[in-house]
Scaffold this motif. Structure first.
Motif, PDB file in Angstrom:
ATOM      1  N   UNK A 312       6.507   4.647   8.415  1.00  0.00           N
ATOM      2  CA  UNK A 312       6.248   3.448   8.076  1.00  0.00           C
ATOM      3  C   UNK A 312       5.804   2.436   9.781  1.00  0.00           C
ATOM      4  N   UNK A 313       6.647   3.213  10.903  1.00  0.00           N
ATOM      5  CA  UNK A 313       5.917   3.068  12.058  1.00  0.00           C
ATOM      6  C   UNK A 313       4.488   3.160  12.907  1.00  0.00           C
ATOM      7  N   UNK A 314       4.827   4.213  12.259  1.00  0.00           N
ATOM      8  CA  UNK A 314       3.012   4.679  13.003  1.00  0.00           C
ATOM      9  C   UNK A 314       1.893   4.453  12.034  1.00  0.00           C
ATOM     10  N   UNK A 315       2.241   3.617  10.693  1.00  0.00           N
ATOM     11  CA  UNK A 315       1.259   3.608  10.042  1.00  0.00           C
ATOM     12  C   UNK A 315       0.072   2.886  10.658  1.00  0.00           C
ATOM     13  N   UNK A 316      -0.835   3.713  10.369  1.00  0.00           N
ATOM     14  CA  UNK A 316      -1.868   2.361  10.896  1.00  0.00           C
ATOM     15  C   UNK A 316      -2.352   1.004  10.135  1.00  0.00           C
ATOM     16  N   UNK A 317      -1.961   1.284   8.842  1.00  0.00           N
ATOM     17  CA  UNK A 317      -2.117   0.230   7.708  1.00  0.00           C
ATOM     18  C   UNK A 317      -0.259  -0.252   7.185  1.00  0.00           C
ATOM     19  N   UNK A 318      -0.309  -1.696   6.556  1.00  0.00           N
ATOM     20  CA  UNK A 318       1.022  -2.432   6.396  1.00  0.00           C
ATOM     21  C   UNK A 318       0.593  -3.191   5.314  1.00  0.00           C
ATOM     22  N   UNK A 319       1.756  -3.848   4.711  1.00  0.00           N
ATOM     23  CA  UNK A 319       3.408  -3.384   5.244  1.00  0.00           C
ATOM     24  C   UNK A 319       3.272  -1.797   4.303  1.00  0.00           C
ATOM     25  N   UNK A 320       3.753  -1.012   4.505  1.00  0.00           N
ATOM     26  CA  UNK A 320       4.801   0.682   4.093  1.00  0.00           C
ATOM     27  C   UNK A 320       5.708  -0.005   3.816  1.00  0.00           C
ATOM     28  N   UNK A 321       6.392   1.042   2.111  1.00  0.00           N
ATOM     29  CA  UNK A 321       7.631   0.098   1.704  1.00  0.00           C
ATOM     30  C   UNK A 321       8.519   1.648   1.738  1.00  0.00           C
TER      31      UNK A 321
END
Ligand code: ZN
Length: 512
Positions: A312-321
């Motif tokens: 989640x923290x490294x994802x290029x998109x957000x919001x990660x759930x």
């Protein structure tokens, strides 16, 4: 007594919009004013939970409050009155305390006794209740009801598709309907199907039969959603099958895996006036479900808590759930575990909203301190101190929900990069309104943490990406390693090399 044939009425098309046409075509029998009551009990209980469900955990509606409740507003559309008795509902959780169950059951039976004679009874149930020291609680409930209402009263039950059916249930009722969607977006439709059948059979003086085919497969809901395969195609066919001549309802149930009981299995249940067709449909569905057993998979990326936080923290998109699946209160999890919070703080995660952890003492301390106060808090492990460990933090109170009683309190605190919701009572945070009424805009965070399994219809479209943390708890998704697998009958995936030939059992009350 007023004579009527309500199915002929001008409103029948709207009332029975989903009712099979071939049945409506046969309408027109002479009728009389029927005496129909409704009432029941609904809860899903994990036998792996150490907490107990008591009277105060149930919302118990009676009389006028029940008659005017939003959930049963649809009953007012029928031209026959449904007499309210008692409906008891609780959040999924631990086993129901025996005294609580006995008290609710006794009151319900006394209400029914006072209403006799009854022609029909609608039972809105869940189907996965576990009562301390008892097996097959719904079977006990149905049997007790049948003894009171007598053999001539028709009983129609509606279930969650995560309910567990038993021989005793089938033998005491006349009609059965279960949700066809997970997440459940057809609750009212299912209740209507159960009531439509009941009215139709009363009007036509029919006592239908049930065919029940248990399937030795037990999947968590997170692997058997109807939104992806094989669930999607298995459940998609039910509406069409429901149109078969002589068929009143076709239901397919996943069952509830976190109940170590002999009755826990998937199953097909078909109601109708054509026993051979009912059996054939039940057997066909059971075979299809069995054949698909190895296809059932999680619908989101899975991993350990650490792995999911890192992704989640490294994802290029957000919001990660991130769904903390083992402690999901809507599946029977306790909701008081703080392992994900501990890992978020260790990771020094930023821009995280976490809703929420159930912790009455910590919530009360926040209310005592007031908005803006900084205070040390012990968070977690208050409902089940043996199940997990608390996390000790320094927090700043940023929001307190106005609450009429301490039980309804909810506080928002900031702990480094984590905005955490604390609640005094067990509850989920699965709708956008659950956040917005606390002044939180979930989409503005990099990461949202919820205690959930598959995401709710409101949160799912937000998830970018969606991550299912396979965390510990009362509904641990690692089902084959559950600690107590003593009472379940052999089933897949607990037994890998099982052989199975579907067989449909006809209900004892079948007129055939
Ligand atoms: Zn369910």
């Amino acid at each position: 007594m007023q004579r009527r044939s309500f199915l002929k009425s001008a409103t029948a098309a709207t009332i029975f919009g989903s009712f099979p046409r071939h049945i409506l075509a046969g309408i027109g029998a002479k009728g009389k004013q029927q005496r129909i009551a409704f009432g029941g009990i609904g809860i899903e209980c994990s036998t792996y939970s150490r907490i107990r469900t008591r009277t105060e955990d149930f919302e118990i509606l009676k009389g006028d409050a029940l008659a005017s409740s939003e959930r049963f507003a649809f009953l007012k559309k029928y031209p026959v009155p449904f007499i309210p008795t008692i409906v008891a509902e609780a959040e999924p959780g631990g086993p129901v305390e025996k005294a609580t169950y006995d008290a609710i059951k006794d009151e319900f039976l006394a209400e029914l006794q006072a209403l006799l004679p009854l022609d029909g009874l609608y039972l809105p149930m869940h189907g996965a209740m576990f009562v301390e020291g008892m097996q097959d609680a719904e079977g006990d409930w149905m049997e007790a009801v049948r003894k009171v209402v007598g053999p001539d009263c028709l009983l129609s039950a509606s279930y969650d598709l995560h309910g567990n059916v038993s021989h005793r249930v089938i033998d005491n009722i006349d009609m059965f309907s279960a949700f066809r969607t997970a997440p459940h977006i057809d609750k009212e439709e299912t209740m209507q199907r159960a009531c439509n059948m009941l009215l139709y059979c009363l009007d036509q003086h029919i006592r239908p039969s049930l065919a029940w085919a248990p399937i030795p497969v037990l999947m968590p809901g997170e692997r058997s959603s109807t939104q992806w395969q094989p669930g999607k195609r298995l459940w998609a066919q039910l509406a069409k099958l429901n149109e078969s001549p002589g068929i009143l309802d076709v239901s397919l149930l996943v069952g509830y895996v976190w109940a170590d009981e002999p009755r826990s299995t998937a199953c097909a249940v078909v109601t109708g006036i054509a026993p051979d067709t009912e059996k054939k449909i039940a057997v066909d569905l059971a075979q299809q479900y069995w054949d698909a057993r190895r296809e059932f998979q999680f619908g989101a990326e899975t991993g350990t808590i650490d792995e999911c936080i890192e992704r989640a923290m490294k994802a290029a998109t957000h919001p990660a759930i991130l769904a903390d699946s083992g402690d999901n209160p809507t599946g029977g999890g306790t909701g008081d575990r703080a392992e994900v919070l501990e890992e978020l703080l260790r990771y020094k995660a930023q821009s995280v909203v976490f809703a929420g952890i159930i912790d009455r003492p910590a919530t009360d301390e926040c209310y005592k301190a007031g908005v803006g106060a900084a205070l040390p808090l012990s968070i977690g492990a208050t409902l089940d101190p043996l199940g997990s460990k608390p996390v000790h933090v320094n927090a700043k109170v940023i929001f307190l929900l106005p609450a009429s009683t301490p039980r309804l309190r909810e506080a928002v605190v900031q702990i480094e990069g984590v905005t955490l919701v604390l609640a005094a009572r067990r509850r989920p945070y699965h709708d956008i309104a659950d956040f917005s009424r606390l002044g939180l805009q979930p989409a503005s965070f990099k990461m949202i943490v919820v205690k959930s399994g598959y995401l709710s219809p409101e949160l799912a479209p937000l998830a970018n990406p969606s991550l299912l943390a396979l965390s510990d708890g009362a509904i641990n998704q690692d089902i084959v390693h559950l600690p107590k697998n003593r009472l379940r009958k052999p089933s897949y995936p607990f037994v890998e090399d099982l052989t199975y030939t579907p067989r449909a059992i006809t209900s004892a009350r079948s007129p055939a």
